[in-house]
Design an enzyme around this catalytic site. Sequence first.
Site, PDB file in Angstrom:
ATOM      1  N   ARG A  60       0.868  -1.287  -0.031  1.00 39.34           N
ATOM      2  CA  ARG A  60       0.070  -0.004   0.038  1.00 39.34           C
ATOM      3  C   ARG A  60       0.739   1.392   0.096  1.00 39.34           C
ATOM      4  O   ARG A  60       0.358   2.204  -0.660  1.00 39.34           O
ATOM      5  CB  ARG A  60      -0.855   0.076   1.310  1.00 39.34           C
ATOM      6  CG  ARG A  60      -1.924   1.258   1.329  1.00 39.34           C
ATOM      7  CD  ARG A  60      -2.873   0.904   2.441  1.00 39.34           C
ATOM      8  NE  ARG A  60      -3.800   2.047   2.365  1.00 39.34           N
ATOM      9  CZ  ARG A  60      -4.168   2.732   3.573  1.00 39.34           C
ATOM     10  NH1 ARG A  60      -3.436   2.629   4.744  1.00 39.34           N
ATOM     11  NH2 ARG A  60      -5.049   3.727   3.681  1.00 39.34           N
ATOM     12  N   HIS A  64       0.912   4.292  -2.598  1.00 41.50           N
ATOM     13  CA  HIS A  64       0.418   5.802  -2.190  1.00 41.50           C
ATOM     14  C   HIS A  64       1.633   6.617  -2.529  1.00 41.50           C
ATOM     15  O   HIS A  64       1.520   7.738  -2.779  1.00 41.50           O
ATOM     16  CB  HIS A  64       0.219   5.789  -0.656  1.00 41.50           C
ATOM     17  CG  HIS A  64      -1.065   5.228  -0.116  1.00 41.50           C
ATOM     18  ND1 HIS A  64      -1.692   5.582   1.064  1.00 41.50           N
ATOM     19  CD2 HIS A  64      -1.993   4.504  -0.739  1.00 41.50           C
ATOM     20  CE1 HIS A  64      -2.817   5.059   1.282  1.00 41.50           C
ATOM     21  NE2 HIS A  64      -2.970   4.631   0.093  1.00 41.50           N
ATOM     22  N   ASN A  92      -2.496   8.436   4.872  1.00 34.83           N
ATOM     23  CA  ASN A  92      -1.331   7.677   5.011  1.00 34.83           C
ATOM     24  C   ASN A  92      -1.015   7.437   6.326  1.00 34.83           C
ATOM     25  O   ASN A  92       0.118   6.902   6.800  1.00 34.83           O
ATOM     26  CB  ASN A  92      -0.131   8.699   4.450  1.00 34.83           C
ATOM     27  CG  ASN A  92      -0.166   8.751   2.939  1.00 34.83           C
ATOM     28  OD1 ASN A  92      -0.339   7.666   2.577  1.00 34.83           O
ATOM     29  ND2 ASN A  92       0.237   9.701   2.492  1.00 34.83           N
TER      30      ASN A  92
HETATM   31  C1  HEM Z   1      -8.721   1.778  -6.025  1.00 33.85           C
HETATM   32  C2  HEM Z   1      -8.392   2.731  -5.075  1.00 33.85           C
HETATM   33  C3  HEM Z   1      -8.131   2.391  -3.726  1.00 33.85           C
HETATM   34  C4  HEM Z   1      -8.657   2.771  -2.449  1.00 33.85           C
HETATM   35  C5  HEM Z   1     -10.150   3.666  -2.630  1.00 33.85           C
HETATM   36  C6  HEM Z   1      -8.131   2.038  -1.364  1.00 33.85           C
HETATM   37  C7  HEM Z   1      -8.579   2.514  -0.167  1.00 33.85           C
HETATM   38  C8  HEM Z   1      -7.948   1.740   0.999  1.00 33.85           C
HETATM   39  C9  HEM Z   1      -7.997   2.053   2.186  1.00 33.85           C
HETATM   40  C10 HEM Z   1      -9.481   2.734   2.744  1.00 33.85           C
HETATM   41  C11 HEM Z   1      -7.530   0.878   2.970  1.00 33.85           C
HETATM   42  C12 HEM Z   1      -7.718   0.789   4.535  1.00 33.85           C
HETATM   43  C13 HEM Z   1      -7.006   1.586   5.399  1.00 33.85           C
HETATM   44  C14 HEM Z   1      -7.302   1.389   6.700  1.00 33.85           C
HETATM   45  O1  HEM Z   1      -8.438   1.732   7.269  1.00 33.85           O
HETATM   46  O2  HEM Z   1      -6.310   1.196   7.557  1.00 33.85           O
HETATM   47  C15 HEM Z   1      -6.794  -0.065   2.062  1.00 33.85           C
HETATM   48  C16 HEM Z   1      -5.865  -0.852   2.404  1.00 33.85           C
HETATM   49  C17 HEM Z   1      -4.944  -1.510   1.688  1.00 33.85           C
HETATM   50  N1  HEM Z   1      -4.564  -1.024   0.306  1.00 33.85           N
HETATM   51 FE1  HEM Z   1      -6.030   0.205  -0.803  1.00 33.85          FE
HETATM   52  N2  HEM Z   1      -7.321   1.262  -1.905  1.00 33.85           N
HETATM   53  C18 HEM Z   1      -7.237   1.531  -3.425  1.00 33.85           C
HETATM   54  C19 HEM Z   1      -6.246   1.100  -4.181  1.00 33.85           C
HETATM   55  C20 HEM Z   1      -5.312   0.036  -3.778  1.00 33.85           C
HETATM   56  C21 HEM Z   1      -4.014  -0.403  -4.735  1.00 33.85           C
HETATM   57  C22 HEM Z   1      -3.841   0.014  -5.991  1.00 33.85           C
HETATM   58  C23 HEM Z   1      -3.199  -1.020  -3.785  1.00 33.85           C
HETATM   59  C24 HEM Z   1      -1.840  -1.618  -4.159  1.00 33.85           C
HETATM   60  C25 HEM Z   1      -1.474  -2.069  -5.488  1.00 33.85           C
HETATM   61  C26 HEM Z   1      -3.785  -1.145  -2.701  1.00 33.85           C
HETATM   62  C27 HEM Z   1      -3.269  -1.931  -1.216  1.00 33.85           C
HETATM   63  C28 HEM Z   1      -4.142  -1.880  -0.148  1.00 33.85           C
HETATM   64  C29 HEM Z   1      -3.374  -2.785   0.825  1.00 33.85           C
HETATM   65  C30 HEM Z   1      -2.529  -4.098   0.709  1.00 33.85           C
HETATM   66  C31 HEM Z   1      -4.173  -2.432   1.845  1.00 33.85           C
HETATM   67  C32 HEM Z   1      -4.020  -3.031   3.292  1.00 33.85           C
HETATM   68  C33 HEM Z   1      -3.154  -2.139   4.006  1.00 33.85           C
HETATM   69  C34 HEM Z   1      -2.837  -2.839   5.681  1.00 33.85           C
HETATM   70  O3  HEM Z   1      -3.191  -3.997   5.827  1.00 33.85           O
HETATM   71  O4  HEM Z   1      -2.161  -2.343   6.400  1.00 33.85           O
HETATM   72  N3  HEM Z   1      -4.834  -0.536  -2.346  1.00 33.85           N
HETATM   73  N4  HEM Z   1      -6.928   0.524   0.874  1.00 33.85           N
END
Ligand code: HEM
Length: 372
Positions: A60, A64, A92
């Site tokens: 992630r 970002h 972030n």
């Molecule tokens: C398409 C638009 C995207 C949105 C709106 C989005 C939004 C989010 C949100 C809100 C979270 C949770 C954050 C939290 O509450 O702790 C998250 C987690 C995550 N996102 Fe996305 N995301 C998107 C695309 C992506 C992309 C492109 C990737 C990587 C290629 C990605 C990888 C991840 C991963 C691996 C997590 C888990 C992080 C953790 O376990 O700490 N996301 N995302």
Amino acid sequence: MARMMVVALMVVALAVVGGARAQLREGFYEQSCPRAEQIVKHYVQQHIPHAPSVAATLLRTHFHDCFVRGCDASVLLNATGGNEAEKDAAPNQTLRGFAFIDRVKALVEAECPGVVSCADILALAARDSVVVIVISKPPLFFNCLLLTAHRHGRSSISPRNYLTPNKKLRRMMNDEMQGGPSWSVPTGRRDGTVSIKQEALDQIPAPTMNFTQLLQSFHNKSLELADLVWLSGAHTIGIGHCDSFTERLYNFTGRGGPGDADPSLDPVYAANLRRNKCKTATDNTTIVEMDPGSFLTFDLSYYRGVLKRRGLFQSDAALITDAAAKADILSVVNAPPEVFFQVFARSMVRMGNIQVKTGHEGEIRKHCALVN
Ligand code: HEM
């Protein structure tokens, strides 16, 4: 004659412009720091098995980073002189793993001071940690199947063209197929020197976005619909905090209360989340697996959840509001996981290329949190 001269000049001009724009390439550090990639991989292989949830946060963080000022490690910079940095922006603040990157960087610096960028270290560590989250053990017959598909030219990018194995075979593959995908990480990125909180707020897509907004956000970074669909598949690993989606549970229209849930979210799942996870509308500490039951495994169940209206965020649910995106998802869940791995890998390479700084641009930071 004059016309030919103009054409010739245009060709030369294009060559100069093209040549001036240095490219990333695999093995960029082969001469300058031959062990760099090995050091990153070794550290990841040693530590991620003991802390597998870090893989998700590194992936992630790389995303970002790339979405703001390109993949230049600007997300790793600390605020300076009262100027808040990308790190300080809400999306972030749930990133972890900065210390992990610092430790890898320190090892690489000890080997070759001032040579390997933080942007490359982040890209490599994200890839290597996804690879090792679970030990990969593809069964022999599965490899044969892929080989056959290759021979028929069907294992390429579109999963819609992929041969569909029967149900039993599919179940066996899913059971045995563990571990994450790998992708090539061409290197040569340079580090940025600027990091601005507001840019992260403006450019990182929000979990409340609808399909049009998400697609626009990806188009802004020269990514396409397919990239949006496949990169969202990263949500097969990791967690979300309740406040990233509580509106969907308690206050979707602004009316408020449990009756005011997002109708695009499976009501049984929503009730379960309200009862067992996000018990109040203001909970901002509880975490929820985005792909319940297999949040440490890179598999197809995230897409299966989305199809069952169990994606955690509106942005996940939005993927099936577009006919083309939904068709892509349907085809990938009916193919071996390896097909998802292929399309995911292709999109990761594209993401890792966003607005990279090369050549003499930027710098090679000594410490990833600080400009030199
Ligand atoms: C398409 C638009 C995207 C949105 C709106 C989005 C939004 C989010 C949100 C809100 C979270 C949770 C954050 C939290 O509450 O702790 C998250 C987690 C995550 N996102 Fe996305 N995301 C998107 C695309 C992506 C992309 C492109 C990737 C990587 C290629 C990605 C990888 C991840 C991963 C691996 C997590 C888990 C992080 C953790 O376990 O700490 N996301 N995302």
